[in-house]
Structure formats: C-alpha cells, structure tokens
Design a protein around this motif. Sequence first.
Motif, PDB file in Angstrom:
ATOM      1  N   GLU A   1      62.177 -56.210  -0.372  1.00 22.78           N
ATOM      2  CA  GLU A   1      62.840 -55.031  -0.944  1.00 22.78           C
ATOM      3  C   GLU A   1      63.968 -55.413  -1.897  1.00 22.78           C
ATOM      4  OE1 GLU A   1      63.522 -50.599   0.759  1.00 22.78           O
ATOM      5  OE2 GLU A   1      64.354 -52.218   1.970  1.00 22.78           O
ATOM      6  N   ASP A   2      64.698 -56.479  -1.583  1.00 21.81           N
ATOM      7  CA  ASP A   2      65.759 -56.952  -2.472  1.00 21.81           C
ATOM      8  C   ASP A   2      65.183 -57.363  -3.825  1.00 21.81           C
ATOM      9  OD1 ASP A   2      67.666 -56.556  -0.496  1.00 21.81           O
ATOM     10  OD2 ASP A   2      67.552 -58.632   0.214  1.00 21.81           O
ATOM     11  N   CYS A   3      64.029 -58.006  -3.813  1.00 19.27           N
ATOM     12  CA  CYS A   3      63.380 -58.422  -5.062  1.00 19.27           C
ATOM     13  C   CYS A   3      62.892 -57.205  -5.850  1.00 19.27           C
ATOM     14  CB  CYS A   3      62.199 -59.345  -4.770  1.00 19.27           C
ATOM     15  SG  CYS A   3      62.650 -60.892  -3.972  1.00 19.27           S
ATOM     16  N   LEU A   4      62.313 -56.245  -5.160  1.00 20.66           N
ATOM     17  CA  LEU A   4      61.741 -55.068  -5.825  1.00 20.66           C
ATOM     18  C   LEU A   4      62.796 -54.199  -6.498  1.00 20.66           C
ATOM     19  CD1 LEU A   4      59.141 -53.931  -3.125  1.00 20.66           C
ATOM     20  CD2 LEU A   4      58.678 -55.150  -5.271  1.00 20.66           C
ATOM     21  N   TYR A   5      63.982 -54.148  -5.940  1.00 21.65           N
ATOM     22  CA  TYR A   5      65.015 -53.235  -6.439  1.00 21.65           C
ATOM     23  C   TYR A   5      66.233 -53.945  -7.009  1.00 21.65           C
ATOM     24  CZ  TYR A   5      62.234 -49.515  -4.521  1.00 21.65           C
ATOM     25  OH  TYR A   5      61.194 -48.635  -4.272  1.00 21.65           O
ATOM     26  N   GLY A   6      66.129 -55.250  -7.262  1.00 18.78           N
ATOM     27  CA  GLY A   6      67.262 -56.007  -7.785  1.00 18.78           C
ATOM     28  C   GLY A   6      67.427 -55.934  -9.292  1.00 18.78           C
ATOM     29  N   GLY A   7      66.461 -55.340  -9.997  1.00 17.54           N
ATOM     30  CA  GLY A   7      66.563 -55.229 -11.450  1.00 17.54           C
ATOM     31  C   GLY A   7      65.957 -56.389 -12.210  1.00 17.54           C
ATOM     32  N   ASP A   8      65.520 -57.420 -11.498  1.00 13.80           N
ATOM     33  CA  ASP A   8      64.882 -58.561 -12.137  1.00 13.80           C
ATOM     34  C   ASP A   8      63.382 -58.309 -12.240  1.00 13.80           C
ATOM     35  OD1 ASP A   8      67.213 -60.400 -12.265  1.00 13.80           O
ATOM     36  OD2 ASP A   8      67.113 -60.213 -10.080  1.00 13.80           O
ATOM     37  N   VAL A   9      62.710 -59.087 -13.068  1.00  9.91           N
ATOM     38  CA  VAL A   9      61.256 -59.012 -13.145  1.00  9.91           C
ATOM     39  C   VAL A   9      60.692 -59.469 -11.806  1.00  9.91           C
ATOM     40  CG1 VAL A   9      59.189 -59.936 -14.269  1.00  9.91           C
ATOM     41  CG2 VAL A   9      61.205 -59.388 -15.638  1.00  9.91           C
ATOM     42  N   CYS A  10      59.700 -58.743 -11.322  1.00 10.66           N
ATOM     43  CA  CYS A  10      59.126 -59.043 -10.021  1.00 10.66           C
ATOM     44  C   CYS A  10      57.603 -58.915 -10.108  1.00 10.66           C
ATOM     45  CB  CYS A  10      59.687 -58.072  -8.984  1.00 10.66           C
ATOM     46  SG  CYS A  10      59.222 -58.430  -7.297  1.00 10.66           S
ATOM     47  N   PHE A  11      56.907 -60.020  -9.827  1.00 10.02           N
ATOM     48  CA  PHE A  11      55.450 -60.034  -9.785  1.00 10.02           C
ATOM     49  C   PHE A  11      55.030 -60.034  -8.321  1.00 10.02           C
ATOM     50  CE2 PHE A  11      55.975 -62.871 -13.710  1.00 10.02           C
ATOM     51  CZ  PHE A  11      55.866 -61.813 -14.596  1.00 10.02           C
ATOM     52  N   VAL A  12      54.195 -59.072  -7.927  1.00 18.76           N
ATOM     53  CA  VAL A  12      53.768 -58.956  -6.535  1.00 18.76           C
ATOM     54  C   VAL A  12      52.252 -59.115  -6.448  1.00 18.76           C
ATOM     55  CG1 VAL A  12      53.810 -57.547  -4.450  1.00 18.76           C
ATOM     56  CG2 VAL A  12      55.649 -57.309  -6.140  1.00 18.76           C
ATOM     57  N   GLU A  13      51.830 -60.227  -5.854  1.00 13.88           N
ATOM     58  CA  GLU A  13      50.404 -60.414  -5.585  1.00 13.88           C
ATOM     59  C   GLU A  13      50.098 -59.841  -4.204  1.00 13.88           C
ATOM     60  OE1 GLU A  13      48.365 -64.094  -6.681  1.00 13.88           O
ATOM     61  OE2 GLU A  13      50.325 -64.859  -7.343  1.00 13.88           O
ATOM     62  N   TRP A  14      48.941 -59.226  -4.065  1.00 12.38           N
ATOM     63  CA  TRP A  14      48.502 -58.584  -2.831  1.00 12.38           C
ATOM     64  C   TRP A  14      49.512 -57.517  -2.386  1.00 12.38           C
ATOM     65  CZ3 TRP A  14      43.632 -59.826  -2.226  1.00 12.38           C
ATOM     66  CH2 TRP A  14      43.184 -61.068  -2.670  1.00 12.38           C
ATOM     67  N   PRO A  15      49.759 -56.512  -3.239  1.00 17.08           N
ATOM     68  CA  PRO A  15      50.799 -55.522  -2.968  1.00 17.08           C
ATOM     69  C   PRO A  15      50.433 -54.449  -1.948  1.00 17.08           C
ATOM     70  CG  PRO A  15      49.649 -54.948  -4.971  1.00 17.08           C
ATOM     71  CD  PRO A  15      49.101 -56.283  -4.525  1.00 17.08           C
ATOM     72  N   GLY A  16      49.196 -54.419  -1.484  1.00 14.27           N
ATOM     73  CA  GLY A  16      48.745 -53.341  -0.606  1.00 14.27           C
ATOM     74  C   GLY A  16      49.606 -53.106   0.612  1.00 14.27           C
ATOM     75  N   ILE A  17      50.183 -54.148   1.149  1.00 11.41           N
ATOM     76  CA  ILE A  17      50.984 -54.030   2.368  1.00 11.41           C
ATOM     77  C   ILE A  17      52.343 -53.362   2.120  1.00 11.41           C
ATOM     78  CG2 ILE A  17      52.175 -56.257   2.306  1.00 11.41           C
ATOM     79  CD1 ILE A  17      51.305 -56.539   5.274  1.00 11.41           C
ATOM     80  N   VAL A  18      52.790 -53.325   0.859  1.00 16.80           N
ATOM     81  CA  VAL A  18      54.105 -52.748   0.545  1.00 16.80           C
ATOM     82  C   VAL A  18      54.023 -51.578  -0.439  1.00 16.80           C
ATOM     83  CG1 VAL A  18      55.388 -54.876   1.029  1.00 16.80           C
ATOM     84  CG2 VAL A  18      54.550 -54.433  -1.293  1.00 16.80           C
ATOM     85  N   THR A  19      52.890 -50.952  -0.548  1.00 12.98           N
ATOM     86  CA  THR A  19      52.721 -49.860  -1.511  1.00 12.98           C
ATOM     87  C   THR A  19      53.813 -48.808  -1.370  1.00 12.98           C
ATOM     88  OG1 THR A  19      50.346 -50.228  -1.565  1.00 12.98           O
ATOM     89  CG2 THR A  19      51.124 -48.114  -2.370  1.00 12.98           C
ATOM     90  N   SER A  20      54.178 -48.474  -0.152  1.00  6.51           N
ATOM     91  CA  SER A  20      55.199 -47.441   0.058  1.00  6.51           C
ATOM     92  C   SER A  20      56.593 -47.898  -0.364  1.00  6.51           C
ATOM     93  CB  SER A  20      55.221 -46.992   1.516  1.00  6.51           C
ATOM     94  OG  SER A  20      55.658 -48.049   2.349  1.00  6.51           O
ATOM     95  N   LEU A  21      56.801 -49.205  -0.520  1.00  3.40           N
ATOM     96  CA  LEU A  21      58.104 -49.732  -0.933  1.00  3.40           C
ATOM     97  C   LEU A  21      58.239 -49.886  -2.446  1.00  3.40           C
ATOM     98  CD1 LEU A  21      58.541 -52.646   1.662  1.00  3.40           C
ATOM     99  CD2 LEU A  21      59.509 -50.343   1.782  1.00  3.40           C
ATOM    100  N   LEU A  22      57.119 -49.884  -3.159  1.00  2.00           N
ATOM    101  CA  LEU A  22      57.156 -50.157  -4.601  1.00  2.00           C
ATOM    102  C   LEU A  22      57.867 -49.048  -5.365  1.00  2.00           C
ATOM    103  CD1 LEU A  22      53.512 -51.451  -5.050  1.00  2.00           C
ATOM    104  CD2 LEU A  22      55.599 -52.816  -5.100  1.00  2.00           C
TER     105      LEU A  22
END
Length: 145
Positions: A97-118
């Motif tokens: 979550e820190d990576c997703l909302y930190g404002g930096d570029v974030c590449f997520v492989e296999w995102p299915g497990i965190v869809t609700s967090l994106l």
Amino acid sequence: MERIFTQEELPETARLFWEKFPDTAVFAFDGQMGAGKTTFIKALCTAKAVQDVTSSPTFSIINEYHYPGPSGGEARIYHLDLYRLRNEQEALDAGVEDCLYGGDVCFVEWPGIVTSLLPADTVLVQLETLPDQKRLLRAGPAFRK
C-alpha cells in the motif's frame, strides 16, 4: 494504447508507452506466465534511464529502482511481483500500500490479489504472446471504483 511488437521493437515500444502515460503512477501488469511482463518492465526502466539492475522481485516481493527525476532530483520506481502472495493481508504486511500511494511509479505484476487496493487511476497493462515471438500490448484505464 495497443501495439504489436517484436523483441527488437521493445525499446521503441517502451518510449511510446511513456509518451502515452507520462504522469501515471501505478501500472497493473496482466498476462500469462512468460508473456513478457518483467521484460517489458525492464525496457520501461531502461527508457527512464534507471541505473540499478532490474530483475523480477518474485522472492523479494518489492524492488526499488532510481532514475533521474523530471525536476533534476532522483525519482523512484517500485516493481512489485505478487505471484507468491496468498492474500491481500500478506500484501499489506509487505508494504504494498505504501508503494501504491507514495506518488512514485509503481509496476505491479500479478495484481489480482490487491485489486481492491489499487488507485482508481491505475492503468492496466495486458501482454499477450503472439506467433513469431511477437507480443500484443494493450494498456489503458481499467480499475474504476
């Protein structure tokens, strides 16, 4: 964005990708095993002049890379590989979550497990293997909440 490309066209495809999505922070990569997700991410990092060694974070879950920022400072890219995680709580415990909302570029492989967090403005990047070693890239908004 939609583009069919070969290995030789990978650097140009990465350059065009950044032209299309210059201000986007979070990208969710979807595709079968071996579709070229990590390879494309490496090309995207090269196009941003990342000097760090880029590799799949399959076991570390999160890799951090640095590149020259647009205003002269240093900027970050987070590369997440969630393949080995079992549930959303493990992702939260790993600091996703820190990576997703930190404002930096974030590449997520296999995102299915965190869809609700994106974040709502996450760009879905789909890669598909085609005959003759070509790849089909589709990228655009996908996770509207």
